[in-house]
Design a protein around this motif. Structure first.
Motif, PDB file in Angstrom:
ATOM      1  N   SER A  15     -18.554 -24.353  32.549  1.00  0.00           N
ATOM      2  CA  SER A  15     -17.193 -24.849  32.754  1.00  0.00           C
ATOM      3  C   SER A  15     -16.892 -25.051  34.234  1.00  0.00           C
ATOM      4  O   SER A  15     -16.193 -25.997  34.606  1.00  0.00           O
ATOM      5  CB  SER A  15     -16.166 -23.923  32.112  1.00  0.00           C
ATOM      6  OG  SER A  15     -16.188 -22.649  32.697  1.00  0.00           O
ATOM      7  N   GLU A  16     -17.419 -24.200  35.087  1.00  0.00           N
ATOM      8  CA  GLU A  16     -17.217 -24.383  36.523  1.00  0.00           C
ATOM      9  C   GLU A  16     -17.885 -25.670  36.996  1.00  0.00           C
ATOM     10  O   GLU A  16     -17.341 -26.396  37.831  1.00  0.00           O
ATOM     11  CB  GLU A  16     -17.767 -23.191  37.299  1.00  0.00           C
ATOM     12  CG  GLU A  16     -16.948 -21.925  37.144  1.00  0.00           C
ATOM     13  CD  GLU A  16     -17.563 -20.753  37.845  1.00  0.00           C
ATOM     14  OE1 GLU A  16     -17.121 -20.462  38.969  1.00  0.00           O
ATOM     15  OE2 GLU A  16     -18.488 -20.143  37.283  1.00  0.00           O
TER      16      GLU A  16
ATOM     17  N   LEU B 224      -6.502 -18.823  35.659  1.00  0.00           N
ATOM     18  CA  LEU B 224      -5.841 -17.900  34.739  1.00  0.00           C
ATOM     19  C   LEU B 224      -6.810 -16.823  34.244  1.00  0.00           C
ATOM     20  O   LEU B 224      -6.396 -15.685  34.003  1.00  0.00           O
ATOM     21  CB  LEU B 224      -5.243 -18.659  33.545  1.00  0.00           C
ATOM     22  CG  LEU B 224      -4.033 -19.525  33.857  1.00  0.00           C
ATOM     23  CD1 LEU B 224      -3.649 -20.358  32.643  1.00  0.00           C
ATOM     24  CD2 LEU B 224      -2.855 -18.664  34.323  1.00  0.00           C
ATOM     25  N   ARG B 225      -8.068 -17.175  34.066  1.00  0.00           N
ATOM     26  CA  ARG B 225      -9.074 -16.183  33.596  1.00  0.00           C
ATOM     27  C   ARG B 225      -9.448 -15.220  34.712  1.00  0.00           C
ATOM     28  O   ARG B 225      -9.890 -14.118  34.441  1.00  0.00           O
ATOM     29  CB  ARG B 225     -10.327 -16.890  33.100  1.00  0.00           C
ATOM     30  CG  ARG B 225     -10.142 -17.467  31.712  1.00  0.00           C
ATOM     31  CD  ARG B 225     -11.447 -17.987  31.161  1.00  0.00           C
ATOM     32  NE  ARG B 225     -11.700 -19.275  31.816  1.00  0.00           N
ATOM     33  CZ  ARG B 225     -12.898 -19.705  32.223  1.00  0.00           C
ATOM     34  NH1 ARG B 225     -13.964 -18.992  32.026  1.00  0.00           N
ATOM     35  NH2 ARG B 225     -13.024 -20.868  32.806  1.00  0.00           N
ATOM     36  N   LYS B 226      -9.319 -15.607  35.948  1.00  0.00           N
ATOM     37  CA  LYS B 226      -9.709 -14.737  37.069  1.00  0.00           C
ATOM     38  C   LYS B 226      -8.558 -13.868  37.395  1.00  0.00           C
ATOM     39  O   LYS B 226      -8.046 -13.218  37.892  1.00  0.00           O
ATOM     40  CB  LYS B 226     -10.163 -15.550  38.294  1.00  0.00           C
ATOM     41  CG  LYS B 226     -11.381 -16.377  38.041  1.00  0.00           C
ATOM     42  CD  LYS B 226     -12.569 -15.515  37.804  1.00  0.00           C
ATOM     43  CE  LYS B 226     -13.784 -16.340  37.412  1.00  0.00           C
ATOM     44  NZ  LYS B 226     -14.915 -15.586  37.034  1.00  0.00           N
TER      45      LYS B 226
ATOM     46  N   THR C 192     -21.076 -20.893  35.706  1.00  0.00           N
ATOM     47  CA  THR C 192     -20.878 -21.228  34.297  1.00  0.00           C
ATOM     48  C   THR C 192     -20.830 -22.744  34.132  1.00  0.00           C
ATOM     49  O   THR C 192     -20.567 -23.486  35.092  1.00  0.00           O
ATOM     50  CB  THR C 192     -19.562 -20.639  33.759  1.00  0.00           C
ATOM     51  OG1 THR C 192     -18.469 -21.286  34.420  1.00  0.00           O
ATOM     52  CG2 THR C 192     -19.498 -19.137  33.982  1.00  0.00           C
TER      53      THR C 192
ATOM     54  N   PHE D 237      -7.233 -23.198  33.991  1.00  0.00           N
ATOM     55  CA  PHE D 237      -7.757 -22.149  33.097  1.00  0.00           C
ATOM     56  C   PHE D 237      -8.712 -21.217  33.833  1.00  0.00           C
ATOM     57  O   PHE D 237      -8.721 -20.012  33.574  1.00  0.00           O
ATOM     58  CB  PHE D 237      -8.445 -22.765  31.874  1.00  0.00           C
ATOM     59  CG  PHE D 237      -7.480 -23.279  30.868  1.00  0.00           C
ATOM     60  CD1 PHE D 237      -6.564 -22.434  30.234  1.00  0.00           C
ATOM     61  CD2 PHE D 237      -7.456 -24.625  30.552  1.00  0.00           C
ATOM     62  CE1 PHE D 237      -5.660 -22.922  29.310  1.00  0.00           C
ATOM     63  CE2 PHE D 237      -6.550 -25.111  29.629  1.00  0.00           C
ATOM     64  CZ  PHE D 237      -5.650 -24.260  29.002  1.00  0.00           C
ATOM     65  N   TYR D 238      -9.482 -21.750  34.762  1.00  0.00           N
ATOM     66  CA  TYR D 238     -10.374 -20.920  35.576  1.00  0.00           C
ATOM     67  C   TYR D 238      -9.556 -19.881  36.346  1.00  0.00           C
ATOM     68  O   TYR D 238      -9.883 -18.684  36.354  1.00  0.00           O
ATOM     69  CB  TYR D 238     -11.177 -21.794  36.539  1.00  0.00           C
ATOM     70  CG  TYR D 238     -11.930 -21.005  37.579  1.00  0.00           C
ATOM     71  CD1 TYR D 238     -13.167 -20.437  37.290  1.00  0.00           C
ATOM     72  CD2 TYR D 238     -11.403 -20.820  38.854  1.00  0.00           C
ATOM     73  CE1 TYR D 238     -13.857 -19.706  38.238  1.00  0.00           C
ATOM     74  CE2 TYR D 238     -12.077 -20.079  39.819  1.00  0.00           C
ATOM     75  CZ  TYR D 238     -13.307 -19.531  39.516  1.00  0.00           C
ATOM     76  OH  TYR D 238     -14.005 -18.807  40.452  1.00  0.00           O
TER      77      TYR D 238
END
Length: 126
Positions: free
Chosen positions: A66-67, A124-126, A64, A121-122
Motif C-alpha cells: 500500500s505504501e 490514520l493507521r500510524k 508494504t 489511511f496510512y
C-alpha cells in the motif's frame, strides 16, 4: 521505491517550472485564453504532485504494497492528468482532434485522489 518516488518528484517539479515558464511567455502567443488556463491547470497539478512525491518519499518506508501504491498512483495519475491536459490544450494550434484524450484527464485525477486517500489511511493507521 523511495528513490523512484523522489526522482519522479524532482523531475515533475523541474518540468512544471519549465512548462510554466513557456506557458507564461511563449504559449501566450499561440494558445487561446481558455486553452492557456487549462494548460496552467496541468502545470499546477503537476507541481502539487511533485511536492507530494518529495514529501512521501521522505515519510514512507515503502515496506508494504500500500505504501508503494501511494507513490505509483500519484506518478501514473499525474502523467495521465497533466499530459492529457497539455495535449488537449494544443489540439487547436496543431489542427488535430484529440478529444479522445478527454476521458483520460478525470481518470488521472481519480488516481491522484486515490493516492491522497491511501495516504490519509496510512496516517490514520500510524
Amino acid at each position: 521505491m523511495k528513490t523512484i518516488t523522489l526522482v519522479f518528484g524532482a523531475v515533475y517539479g523541474m518540468v512544471s517550472v519549465i512548462l510554466g515558464a513557456f506557458g507564461a511567455h511563449a504559449f501566450k502567443k499561440i494558445l487561446s485564453v481558455e486553452r492557456l488556463e487549462s494548460f496552467e491547470t496541468g502545470v499546477r497539478y503537476q507541481m502539487y504532485a511533485a511536492f507530494f512525491l518529495l514529501i512521501v518519499g521522505y515519510i514512507l518506508k515503502f515496506e508494504t504494497g500500500s505504501e508503494k501504491w501511494i507513490s505509483w498512483l500519484m506518478i501514473i495519475g499525474t502523467v495521465l492528468f497533466s499530459a492529457s491536459i497539455y495535449f488537449l490544450s494544443f489540439q487547436d494550434y496543431w489542427g488535430v482532434n484529440l478529444k479522445f484524450l478527454g476521458p483520460i484527464t478525470p481518470l488521472g485525477g481519480l488516481l491522484m485522489i486515490l493516492s491522497w486517500g491511501m495516504l490519509i489511511f496510512y496516517f490514520l493507521r500510524k
